[in-house]
Design a protein around this motif. Structure first.
Motif, mmCIF file in Angstrom:
data_model
loop_
_atom_site.group_PDB
_atom_site.id
_atom_site.type_symbol
_atom_site.label_atom_id
_atom_site.label_comp_id
_atom_site.label_asym_id
_atom_site.label_seq_id
_atom_site.Cartn_x
_atom_site.Cartn_y
_atom_site.Cartn_z
ATOM 1 N N LEU A 25 -13.268 -1.573 -3.664
ATOM 2 C CA LEU A 25 -13.966 -2.303 -4.395
ATOM 3 C C LEU A 25 -15.130 -3.262 -3.111
ATOM 4 C CD1 LEU A 25 -13.176 -5.537 -4.556
ATOM 5 C CD2 LEU A 25 -12.299 -4.862 -6.859
ATOM 6 N N CYS A 26 -15.566 -2.870 -1.749
ATOM 7 C CA CYS A 26 -16.295 -3.728 -0.987
ATOM 8 C C CYS A 26 -17.282 -3.518 -1.776
ATOM 9 C CB CYS A 26 -15.683 -3.150 -0.127
ATOM 10 S SG CYS A 26 -14.088 -3.703 1.018
ATOM 11 N N HIS A 27 -18.131 -1.841 -2.196
ATOM 12 C CA HIS A 27 -19.060 -1.942 -2.192
ATOM 13 C C HIS A 27 -20.118 -2.775 -2.850
ATOM 14 C CE1 HIS A 27 -17.209 1.239 -4.875
ATOM 15 N NE2 HIS A 27 -18.158 0.716 -6.103
ATOM 16 N N LEU A 28 -18.772 -3.571 -3.915
ATOM 17 C CA LEU A 28 -19.165 -4.502 -4.938
ATOM 18 C C LEU A 28 -19.043 -5.823 -5.049
ATOM 19 C CD1 LEU A 28 -17.218 -2.581 -8.160
ATOM 20 C CD2 LEU A 28 -19.682 -2.412 -7.373
ATOM 21 N N ARG A 29 -19.007 -6.425 -3.359
ATOM 22 C CA ARG A 29 -18.842 -7.289 -3.212
ATOM 23 C C ARG A 29 -20.398 -8.347 -3.451
ATOM 24 N NH1 ARG A 29 -18.901 -9.903 2.687
ATOM 25 N NH2 ARG A 29 -18.977 -12.464 2.144
ATOM 26 N N PRO A 30 -20.246 -8.884 -4.080
ATOM 27 C CA PRO A 30 -21.641 -9.663 -4.717
ATOM 28 C C PRO A 30 -21.626 -11.323 -3.545
ATOM 29 C CG PRO A 30 -19.854 -10.387 -5.877
ATOM 30 C CD PRO A 30 -19.021 -9.281 -5.371
ATOM 31 N N LEU A 49 -1.573 -13.662 2.697
ATOM 32 C CA LEU A 49 -1.209 -12.240 3.036
ATOM 33 C C LEU A 49 -0.461 -11.597 2.106
ATOM 34 C CD1 LEU A 49 1.770 -13.668 5.328
ATOM 35 C CD2 LEU A 49 -0.606 -12.587 6.587
ATOM 36 N N LYS A 50 -0.496 -12.260 1.055
ATOM 37 C CA LYS A 50 -0.415 -11.649 -0.702
ATOM 38 C C LYS A 50 -1.287 -10.532 -0.651
ATOM 39 C CE LYS A 50 2.913 -15.256 -2.166
ATOM 40 N NZ LYS A 50 2.725 -16.709 -2.839
ATOM 41 N N PRO A 51 -1.011 -9.429 -1.235
ATOM 42 C CA PRO A 51 -2.198 -8.790 -1.399
ATOM 43 C C PRO A 51 -2.781 -9.654 -3.002
ATOM 44 C CG PRO A 51 -0.345 -7.775 -0.642
ATOM 45 C CD PRO A 51 0.129 -8.021 -0.921
ATOM 46 N N SER A 52 -2.045 -10.295 -3.992
ATOM 47 C CA SER A 52 -2.301 -10.141 -5.159
ATOM 48 C C SER A 52 -3.603 -12.203 -4.817
ATOM 49 C CB SER A 52 -1.888 -10.302 -6.283
ATOM 50 O OG SER A 52 -0.476 -11.445 -5.777
ATOM 51 N N ASN A 53 -3.704 -12.169 -3.753
ATOM 52 C CA ASN A 53 -4.421 -14.033 -3.918
ATOM 53 C C ASN A 53 -5.410 -13.419 -3.962
ATOM 54 O OD1 ASN A 53 -6.017 -15.598 -2.183
ATOM 55 N ND2 ASN A 53 -4.066 -16.509 -2.171
ATOM 56 N N THR A 54 -6.222 -14.611 -4.723
ATOM 57 C CA THR A 54 -7.849 -14.083 -5.311
ATOM 58 C C THR A 54 -8.709 -15.510 -4.284
ATOM 59 O OG1 THR A 54 -7.461 -16.182 -6.937
ATOM 60 C CG2 THR A 54 -6.914 -13.898 -7.551
ATOM 61 N N GLY A 55 -8.073 -16.192 -2.915
ATOM 62 C CA GLY A 55 -9.068 -17.302 -2.659
ATOM 63 C C GLY A 55 -9.527 -16.023 -1.857
ATOM 64 N N TRP A 56 -9.378 -15.074 -1.346
ATOM 65 C CA TRP A 56 -10.942 -13.996 -0.504
ATOM 66 C C TRP A 56 -11.803 -13.555 -1.998
ATOM 67 C CZ3 TRP A 56 -11.809 -9.338 -1.135
ATOM 68 C CH2 TRP A 56 -11.070 -8.965 -2.354
ATOM 69 N N GLY A 97 1.325 -1.379 0.165
ATOM 70 C CA GLY A 97 0.467 0.095 -0.658
ATOM 71 C C GLY A 97 0.627 1.343 -0.150
ATOM 72 N N GLY A 98 1.757 0.646 -0.353
ATOM 73 C CA GLY A 98 2.851 2.794 -0.401
ATOM 74 C C GLY A 98 3.381 2.670 1.397
ATOM 75 N N PRO A 99 4.131 3.356 1.013
ATOM 76 C CA PRO A 99 4.140 4.069 2.337
ATOM 77 C C PRO A 99 4.409 4.150 3.409
ATOM 78 C CG PRO A 99 4.398 6.349 0.856
ATOM 79 C CD PRO A 99 4.264 4.748 -0.262
ATOM 80 N N HIS A 100 2.789 4.312 3.485
ATOM 81 C CA HIS A 100 1.852 4.867 4.891
ATOM 82 C C HIS A 100 1.048 3.362 4.791
ATOM 83 C CE1 HIS A 100 2.861 9.087 4.354
ATOM 84 N NE2 HIS A 100 2.644 9.328 2.880
ATOM 85 N N GLY A 101 0.817 2.308 4.247
ATOM 86 C CA GLY A 101 0.447 1.521 4.037
ATOM 87 C C GLY A 101 -1.349 1.064 4.000
ATOM 88 N N GLU A 102 -1.323 2.028 3.084
ATOM 89 C CA GLU A 102 -2.481 2.166 3.599
ATOM 90 C C GLU A 102 -4.043 1.495 2.185
ATOM 91 O OE1 GLU A 102 -4.197 6.348 2.860
ATOM 92 O OE2 GLU A 102 -2.438 7.156 4.535
ATOM 93 N N ARG A 103 -4.582 0.015 3.263
ATOM 94 C CA ARG A 103 -5.296 -0.930 1.913
ATOM 95 C C ARG A 103 -7.087 -0.812 3.401
ATOM 96 N NH1 ARG A 103 -3.423 -3.597 -2.023
ATOM 97 N NH2 ARG A 103 -0.372 -3.369 -1.863
ATOM 98 N N CYS A 104 -7.784 -1.172 1.760
ATOM 99 C CA CYS A 104 -8.274 -1.412 2.672
ATOM 100 C C CYS A 104 -8.751 -3.142 3.581
ATOM 101 C CB CYS A 104 -10.436 -1.184 1.393
ATOM 102 S SG CYS A 104 -11.526 -1.733 2.512
ATOM 103 N N GLN A 105 -8.721 -3.056 4.246
ATOM 104 C CA GLN A 105 -9.055 -3.805 5.405
ATOM 105 C C GLN A 105 -9.910 -5.128 4.642
ATOM 106 O OE1 GLN A 105 -7.018 -5.244 8.463
ATOM 107 N NE2 GLN A 105 -6.680 -3.105 7.513
ATOM 108 N N GLY A 106 -10.914 -4.617 3.882
ATOM 109 C CA GLY A 106 -12.075 -5.909 3.332
ATOM 110 C C GLY A 106 -12.013 -6.494 1.903
ATOM 111 N N CYS A 107 -11.306 -5.408 1.386
ATOM 112 C CA CYS A 107 -10.661 -5.963 -0.003
ATOM 113 C C CYS A 107 -9.000 -5.994 -0.561
ATOM 114 C CB CYS A 107 -10.912 -4.976 -1.582
ATOM 115 S SG CYS A 107 -10.687 -3.471 -1.419
ATOM 116 N N ARG A 108 -8.460 -5.066 0.395
ATOM 117 C CA ARG A 108 -6.891 -4.970 0.230
ATOM 118 C C ARG A 108 -6.351 -4.225 -0.914
ATOM 119 N NH1 ARG A 108 -4.531 -11.763 1.057
ATOM 120 N NH2 ARG A 108 -6.060 -12.017 2.400
ATOM 121 N N LEU A 109 -7.029 -3.579 -1.467
ATOM 122 C CA LEU A 109 -6.894 -2.119 -2.032
ATOM 123 C C LEU A 109 -6.477 -1.145 -1.627
ATOM 124 C CD1 LEU A 109 -9.429 -3.386 -5.226
ATOM 125 C CD2 LEU A 109 -6.757 -4.058 -4.857
#
Length: 241
Positions: free
Chosen positions: A22-27, A45-52, A4-16
């Motif tokens: 894109l949490c509001h798009l969750r189907p 732990l990988k942000p690119s993991n698609t299992g979630w 998430g860059g130098p500040h490590g800011e990422r959404c806890q839901g979608c990791r972006l």
């Protein structure tokens, strides 16, 4: 930068990062099938993991970390739950032929006749996916004796992987979410499979745009497809009520 860059800011839901969330798009779907993820160390732990992404769509998604020397008791309980018929999803070329199947038995209407149906017909399919790199997945498959009792579902996808975040050395290797989408379709959950497929495309788009510091195009073809499929699901639920 992956975190998430130098500040490590990422959404806890979608990791972006927040601007690409894109949490509001969750189907969320109601599915016949369930998914069981056996995850290699650090994979979750990988942000690119698609299992979630699978867990976002399929309510009956179970995830367990894999270790060679010990097994989570909850995993063994799940695999012996009589409501489920587990299938290990793995290439058939590496498995004894007698264990390999290429189709999932269709659900039989219990009202079709009064004869007691076989247990395996009544059970819901539970797809065991090895969420790992190819080399790690082979290791998990070989060193998990508790999987030996289950049939192996060998997929032969007609299309090459479209996953753009991490690339396998072989184009015919699919990412975890793509495999789950195919399994859902094979189990009769066609719409859920299509929605998960569309959801992966949107996630991949948001992820790469965030990495490249490009704004999200909320009305592009990818988002329109996901909206159309989720609207179809909502209409189906209203009709059923």
């Amino acid at each position: 930068m992956a975190r998430g860059g130098p500040h490590g800011e990422r959404c806890q839901g979608c990791r972006l990062i927040p601007s690409h969330c894109l949490c509001h798009l969750r189907p969320i779907m109601s599915t016949r099938a369930g998914i069981c993820l056996l995850m290699a160390e650090h994979e979750s732990l990988k942000p690119s993991n698609t299992g979630w992404l699978i867990a976002d769509v399929v309510p009956d998604t179970f995830a367990f970390g894999w270790a060679r020397t010990e097994v989570d008791p909850a995993l063994l309980t799940l695999l012996t739950d009589p409501q489920w018929q587990p299938y290990v999803v793995f290439p058939g070329e590496f498995v004894a032929p007698e264990r390999v199947i290429s189709q999932v038995p269709e659900e039989t209407d219990p009202q079709a006749d009064a004869v007691e149906l076989p247990t395996q017909i009544k059970q819901r399919p539970l797809f065991i996916l090895l969420d790992a790199t190819w080399s790690e997945a082979r290791k998990i498959f070989k060193k998990s004796p508790y999987l030996l009792a289950f049939p192996v579902l060998s997929l032969e996808p007609a299309q090459l992987s479209r996953y753009r975040l991490r690339r396998s050395k072989r184009d015919d290797h699919l990412c975890t979410s793509e495999v789950a989408a195919l399994c859902l379709s094979m189990a009769g959950d066609q719409l859920a499979g299509e929605i998960l497929d569309a959801y992966l495309d949107v996630f991949s788009d948001h992820y790469l745009r965030a990495k490249q510091q490009v704004k999200v195009s909320w009305d592009d073809e990818l988002h329109q497809r996901l909206h159309a499929l989720t609207d179809q699901n909502d209409n189906t639920k209203m009709f059923e009520k």
